[in-house]
Design an enzyme around this catalytic site. Structure first.
Site, PDB file in Angstrom:
ATOM      1  N   GLN A  93       0.849  -1.198  -0.036  1.00  0.00           N
ATOM      2  CA  GLN A  93       0.014   0.054  -0.099  1.00  0.00           C
ATOM      3  C   GLN A  93       1.003   1.330   0.109  1.00  0.00           C
ATOM      4  O   GLN A  93       1.910   1.264   0.853  1.00  0.00           O
ATOM      5  CB  GLN A  93      -0.880  -0.048   1.287  1.00  0.00           C
ATOM      6  CG  GLN A  93      -1.779   1.224   1.181  1.00  0.00           C
ATOM      7  CD  GLN A  93      -3.002   1.231   2.203  1.00  0.00           C
ATOM      8  OE1 GLN A  93      -2.943   0.121   3.166  1.00  0.00           O
ATOM      9  NE2 GLN A  93      -3.740   2.244   2.427  1.00  0.00           N
ATOM     10  N   HIS A  99      -8.591   1.488  -1.078  1.00  0.00           N
ATOM     11  CA  HIS A  99      -8.929   1.544  -2.262  1.00  0.00           C
ATOM     12  C   HIS A  99      -9.019  -0.061  -2.862  1.00  0.00           C
ATOM     13  O   HIS A  99      -8.258  -0.894  -2.257  1.00  0.00           O
ATOM     14  CB  HIS A  99      -8.075   2.338  -3.209  1.00  0.00           C
ATOM     15  CG  HIS A  99      -6.633   2.255  -2.976  1.00  0.00           C
ATOM     16  ND1 HIS A  99      -6.191   2.556  -1.848  1.00  0.00           N
ATOM     17  CD2 HIS A  99      -5.620   1.556  -3.639  1.00  0.00           C
ATOM     18  CE1 HIS A  99      -4.727   2.334  -1.975  1.00  0.00           C
ATOM     19  NE2 HIS A  99      -4.363   1.654  -3.236  1.00  0.00           N
ATOM     20  N   ILE A 100      -9.709  -0.343  -3.591  1.00  0.00           N
ATOM     21  CA  ILE A 100      -9.986  -1.593  -4.503  1.00  0.00           C
ATOM     22  C   ILE A 100      -9.595  -1.376  -5.657  1.00  0.00           C
ATOM     23  O   ILE A 100      -9.637  -0.391  -6.592  1.00  0.00           O
ATOM     24  CB  ILE A 100     -11.277  -2.128  -4.519  1.00  0.00           C
ATOM     25  CG1 ILE A 100     -11.825  -2.234  -3.074  1.00  0.00           C
ATOM     26  CG2 ILE A 100     -11.401  -3.351  -5.524  1.00  0.00           C
ATOM     27  CD1 ILE A 100     -13.493  -2.735  -3.135  1.00  0.00           C
TER      28      ILE A 100
END
Ligand code: DGP
Length: 113
Positions: A93, A99-100
């Site tokens: 990350q 977020h996807i």
């Protein structure tokens, strides 16, 4: 949560190729695509990472996944796509606004790298 670049995208302070928006979420093309189709689906509410989501976020998290499903269909990639959530720096990350990733259009390996 500290403001990230994604907050600026939500607030239209910086440009992005936005493909979907509703009251709860925004979806836009990843600036550094890892597949021919690479979309990010983000909540408008500030959650840094999945670890920080609470039970109150249950409907929101379901909403994000279902919109990812719809976007895959709209883009014609519903037969084969990968959904990724990187949670934490060691897991990859880099932007600390949940977020996807919706990735499609190439073969994917398993286990993932
Ligand atoms: P992650 O590594 O899981 O935190 O993914 C962050 C993603 O966000 C990465 O694939 C690149 C993308 N990204 C970072 N900054 C921007 C930006 O300013 N615009 C867009 N469209 N995508 C961005």
């Amino acid at each position: 949560m500290n403001e990230t670049i994604f907050t600026k995208i939500i607030n239209r302070e910086i440009p992005a190729d936005i493909i979907y928006e509703d009251d709860l979420c925004l979806a836009f093309k990843d600036v550094n695509p890892q597949a021919p189709t690479h979309i990010l689906i983000i909540p408008k509410s500030p959650i840094s990472k999945l670890t920080d989501a609470s039970e109150n976020d249950q409907d929101l998290l379901g909403h994000l996944l279902l919109r990812a499903r719809d976007i895959a269909k709209d883009l014609g990639v519903e037969d084969a796509y990968r959904i990724v959530i990187n949670n934490g720096e060691t897991a990859g990350q880099t932007v600390f606004h949940l977020h996807i990733h919706l990735l499609a259009g190439r073969e994917f390996n398993w286990p993932p790298g």
